[in-house]
Each structure stands twice: as C-alpha cells, then as structure tokens.
Design a protein around this motif. Sequence first.
Motif, mmCIF file in Angstrom:
data_model
loop_
_atom_site.group_PDB
_atom_site.id
_atom_site.type_symbol
_atom_site.label_atom_id
_atom_site.label_comp_id
_atom_site.label_asym_id
_atom_site.label_seq_id
_atom_site.Cartn_x
_atom_site.Cartn_y
_atom_site.Cartn_z
ATOM 1 N N TRP A 2 0.826 -1.207 0.000
ATOM 2 C CA TRP A 2 0.000 0.000 0.000
ATOM 3 C C TRP A 2 0.859 1.256 0.000
ATOM 4 O O TRP A 2 0.582 2.188 -0.753
ATOM 5 C CB TRP A 2 -0.921 0.000 1.209
ATOM 6 C CG TRP A 2 -2.053 -0.992 1.147
ATOM 7 C CD1 TRP A 2 -2.301 -1.903 0.164
ATOM 8 C CD2 TRP A 2 -3.073 -1.159 2.132
ATOM 9 N NE1 TRP A 2 -3.410 -2.647 0.470
ATOM 10 C CE2 TRP A 2 -3.912 -2.211 1.671
ATOM 11 C CE3 TRP A 2 -3.365 -0.561 3.346
ATOM 12 C CZ2 TRP A 2 -5.025 -2.644 2.392
ATOM 13 C CZ3 TRP A 2 -4.465 -0.981 4.074
ATOM 14 C CH2 TRP A 2 -5.291 -2.006 3.595
ATOM 15 N N PHE A 11 -6.592 6.394 -4.281
ATOM 16 C CA PHE A 11 -6.599 4.932 -4.265
ATOM 17 C C PHE A 11 -5.209 4.392 -4.591
ATOM 18 O O PHE A 11 -4.262 5.146 -4.798
ATOM 19 C CB PHE A 11 -7.678 4.407 -5.205
ATOM 20 C CG PHE A 11 -9.057 4.797 -4.774
ATOM 21 C CD1 PHE A 11 -9.721 4.078 -3.799
ATOM 22 C CD2 PHE A 11 -9.673 5.916 -5.302
ATOM 23 C CE1 PHE A 11 -10.986 4.444 -3.369
ATOM 24 C CE2 PHE A 11 -10.939 6.299 -4.883
ATOM 25 C CZ PHE A 11 -11.605 5.564 -3.911
ATOM 26 N N PHE A 42 -9.918 4.677 -8.514
ATOM 27 C CA PHE A 42 -10.413 3.378 -8.050
ATOM 28 C C PHE A 42 -10.233 2.338 -9.145
ATOM 29 O O PHE A 42 -10.540 2.584 -10.313
ATOM 30 C CB PHE A 42 -11.889 3.488 -7.663
ATOM 31 C CG PHE A 42 -12.486 2.184 -7.210
ATOM 32 C CD1 PHE A 42 -12.349 1.770 -5.894
ATOM 33 C CD2 PHE A 42 -13.181 1.371 -8.096
ATOM 34 C CE1 PHE A 42 -12.891 0.568 -5.471
ATOM 35 C CE2 PHE A 42 -13.729 0.167 -7.680
ATOM 36 C CZ PHE A 42 -13.580 -0.237 -6.370
ATOM 37 N N ASP A 55 -8.134 -2.003 -5.780
ATOM 38 C CA ASP A 55 -8.800 -1.531 -4.557
ATOM 39 C C ASP A 55 -9.918 -2.480 -4.141
ATOM 40 O O ASP A 55 -10.100 -2.745 -2.946
ATOM 41 C CB ASP A 55 -9.348 -0.124 -4.778
ATOM 42 C CG ASP A 55 -8.258 0.848 -5.172
ATOM 43 O OD1 ASP A 55 -7.372 1.113 -4.342
ATOM 44 O OD2 ASP A 55 -8.281 1.322 -6.321
ATOM 45 N N TYR A 61 -5.634 5.098 3.803
ATOM 46 C CA TYR A 61 -6.191 4.296 2.711
ATOM 47 C C TYR A 61 -7.411 3.508 3.180
ATOM 48 O O TYR A 61 -8.413 3.408 2.456
ATOM 49 C CB TYR A 61 -5.118 3.369 2.147
ATOM 50 C CG TYR A 61 -5.627 2.481 1.045
ATOM 51 C CD1 TYR A 61 -6.185 3.024 -0.118
ATOM 52 C CD2 TYR A 61 -5.583 1.101 1.161
ATOM 53 C CE1 TYR A 61 -6.671 2.206 -1.130
ATOM 54 C CE2 TYR A 61 -6.062 0.281 0.164
ATOM 55 C CZ TYR A 61 -6.608 0.836 -0.986
ATOM 56 O OH TYR A 61 -7.103 0.020 -1.989
ATOM 57 N N LEU A 114 -11.205 3.704 1.543
ATOM 58 C CA LEU A 114 -12.054 2.587 1.121
ATOM 59 C C LEU A 114 -13.384 2.583 1.872
ATOM 60 O O LEU A 114 -14.449 2.384 1.273
ATOM 61 C CB LEU A 114 -11.325 1.264 1.352
ATOM 62 C CG LEU A 114 -10.187 0.926 0.380
ATOM 63 C CD1 LEU A 114 -9.497 -0.360 0.806
ATOM 64 C CD2 LEU A 114 -10.702 0.802 -1.046
#
Length: 218
Positions: free
Chosen positions: A143, A156, A161, A165, A189, A193
């Motif tokens: 990540w 993202f 996106f 993801d 992150y 989400l």
Amino acid sequence: MTAARPTLVIGTKNYSSWSLRPWLLMREQGVAFDEVRLPLDTPEFYATIGRWSPTGRVPVLRDGELAIWDSLAICEYVNERWLAGAGWPADLAQRGHARAVSAEMHSGFAALRGECPLDVVRRTRDPIGAEAKRDIDRIGVLWRDCRARYAGGGAFLFGAFSIADAMYAPVALRIESYGIDVGPVERDYVATLLSLAGMREWIADAQAEQAGKRDPAR
C-alpha cells in the motif's frame, strides 16, 4: 446471447470477503446487476447454490447462460464486458503493477485470512499472531509503495479506483474489525475505502443481517 443485466450471486455480506470484491467493483463502476444473496453454511445455501455455480461456491456471475466464478475472474470479465478496460490503470506499466498487487492478494496472506476471517460487525483489539502480522506488514509495504508512486492521480492504490482496490477492500474491513495497528498511510487508505458508497452499503447490509439474527421476531 448474453443478458442485458447480469446476476451476481454472493454469500452472507458479514462474512463473504470473496463476494465483496466483484460486488464493490460493479457498484463503484455503475454496472447494473441483480444480486442474489445466499446465507453461507445453511441448508438454503447448499440446496440453491448448485443452480447458480458449477463449483458450489460464491461468488459467481451469471451473464445470460454464461457462468463466471472466482472473484478475480469475475472482475476481469466485468472489466472487459462493461468497463472498456477502465477497471485497470490505462498506463501499461501501472496496469502490470496493479495486476501483480491484485494477484498477490488473490493467492496470498493465508495467515491473515485464517486468523482474521471477515466479520464486518466484529469489534475487538486482541493481538494478532506473528504470521498474520507478517501478512499485514507485507500489505502495508504494498500500500505504501502504491501510494508513494501514484498519489498524484487520486486517493486509491493507483490513483483512481481500480480492481486492485476492490481486491483489498476486505483487508480494510479486517483492520477495522480486529483493531489491527497500521501506519498513517495505511490508515488513510482504509478510511478512503470505507468512505466509498458501495462499502457503506455493504457494511449496512452486513449489520442488518446480524441484527436480524438477534431479532426473535424474524
């Protein structure tokens, strides 16, 4: 001939991490579909799943007579069938990177899956074991690397996106459910989400499932 509106057959939203991945991709990308939700590990599931899935598992996408099983295969099919390739980054190098990151999620992190199965409504802060911690550490490396490389394009992993993801969305829910400590990039992150409309819908449905189990009138 394929149907205009596909059907995505999924499991219990509180527990089915594999179902979440293609479901979230289709929701966030505006692909209209019918949802069939089968309660996992119940007589209803075992009596019904055979008419939908050749493997007897979820998720499975039915597009007319065509059945596509496996979460990543469904995402790839959705990408080609309805998204004109927009499910992956447009740049070739980024696309290759995104596929590698997604494949690692698809085939790896068995310790984290085993110790911390998806349970959306759960809230605990019990320490996780060493092997699950190694999985979390590796996910953190992935990540942070993606965010360092592609943050200029959006919030993202690869800016906008993408399927990557969707593949990691269940990890965000596990971090919340099990109170797993992660660094600031990972926390940001996870928040990104969880702020998605599709994720909020999934969480609300999972909460409703579990509330229904506790309601003696149902």
